[in-house]
Scaffold this motif. Structure first.
Motif: not given
Length: 328
Positions: A165-170
């Protein structure tokens, strides 16, 4: 389920460990320090098994994680000091952590045949426009060293593993560590006016909410790329709700206004452009919006509204005496 979690002295790792404990899973925390060095809040992470680990040491990573025999690895550790990453004498170290360290962990996940969660960022894109970035968009164009190395970490995971799982956040904030909300509360308590950029847009991510989603994910095999920030307020015709809070996507200026409104601050917030604000060594994205629709398509519960996340977070800061310290 036994889960090995890196970066537990940081905001997200702390909350992931607590979420695992809440569900009855076994979490083993790790970080660079000899022992757990996050906030001493008495939560589960402070009492959980902890292993000191330098993720840039391939042999140590292999030995430590293999010995633990986890069912899943959640990789939260990273170099996140964006401006410092631009210093010529730091670039190699940033790459060693964010790319090399991630590759070391991916190699062990492959060896053990276990899934891996990798936390990434909108900084892998070029930060232009206003359209939310889609999780499976491959038009990468990082604008700074941090973005380049986080993209390198993504590739280390996706090119090594099938189960990830590659999970991008900000715009991350959480209880354990420094973040924008704490900084603005400190500044607002001692200044009559603050200037905040109004031409960088996105929505924040509360690590408490994100941790719940990540554990939801590792209970499934719905692998792939995802985006996860707290939800925008539904857009209104005026662009604001009855509280005067910006609806739809927000800027750092809008974020600050809402933090101060909820905290009861009277501090004046003045919008400025990125160029007017200056100060930053690293080029910052103007557009940090992330398209989160894939979460619901794959049966995951999205994160709550960002304003609700701020409310819950400020309640914890009150309980922990954060505001009392500001008054001293």
């Amino acid at each position: 389920m036994k889960v090995f979690v890196t970066g537990v002295n940081g905001q997200l790792g702390h909350d992931v460990m607590n979420e695992l404990a809440k569900r009855g899973y076994e979490g083993v925390g790790s970080d660079l320090k000899p022992e757990y060095a996050g906030v001493a809040d008495g939560s589960s992470v402070t009492k959980a098994p902890y292993v000191s680990l330098d993720i840039t040491n391939a042999e140590a990573v292999d030995q430590v994680i293999t010995a633990e025999k986890p069912d899943v690895i959640v990789h939260c550790a990273a170099w996140t000091a964006v401006d410092m990453a631009e210093d010529d004498d730091k670039v190699a170290a940033v790459r060693k952590v964010n790319v090399g360290g991630t590759q070391n962990i991916a190699n062990v996940a492959k060896k053990l045949d276990v899934p891996m969660v990798y936390i990434s960022t909108d900084y892998v894109f070029d930060g232009q426009g206003t359209t939310p970035w889609k999780p499976d968009f491959k038009g990468y164009k990082p604008m700074n060293v941090y973005g380049e190395t986080k993209l390198g970490g993504e590739k280390a995971v996706s090119e090594t593993l099938d189960k990830y799982f590659i999970v991008r956040i900000a715009w991350v904030f959480g209880v354990n560590g420094h973040n924008f909300i704490k900084t603005m509360l400190k500044v607002g308590a001692s200044h009559d006016e603050v200037k905040v950029v109004d031409d960088q847009i996105g929505t924040p991510t509360y690590t408490f909410d994100l941790a719940r989603l990540l554990v939801d994910m590792i209970e499934t095999d719905k692998y792939g790329y995802y985006h996860a920030t707290n939800a925008e307020l539904p857009a209104t015709v005026s662009g604001y709700d009855e509280n005067g809070t910006k609806t739809g996507y927000i800027s750092w200026y809008d974020f600050t206004k809402e933090i101060y409104r909820q905290a009861g601050y009277k501090t004046k917030v003045t919008p400025v452009t990125t160029a007017e604000y200056g100060l930053s060594k690293a080029v910052r994205p103007f557009n940090s919006r992330l398209d989160k629709s894939k979460l619901e398509k794959n049966g995951f519960k999205p994160l709550p509204l960002w304003t609700d996340a701020v409310h819950r977070y400020l309640e914890i800061l009150h309980e922990d005496g954060f505001f009392d310290e500001l008054k001293k």
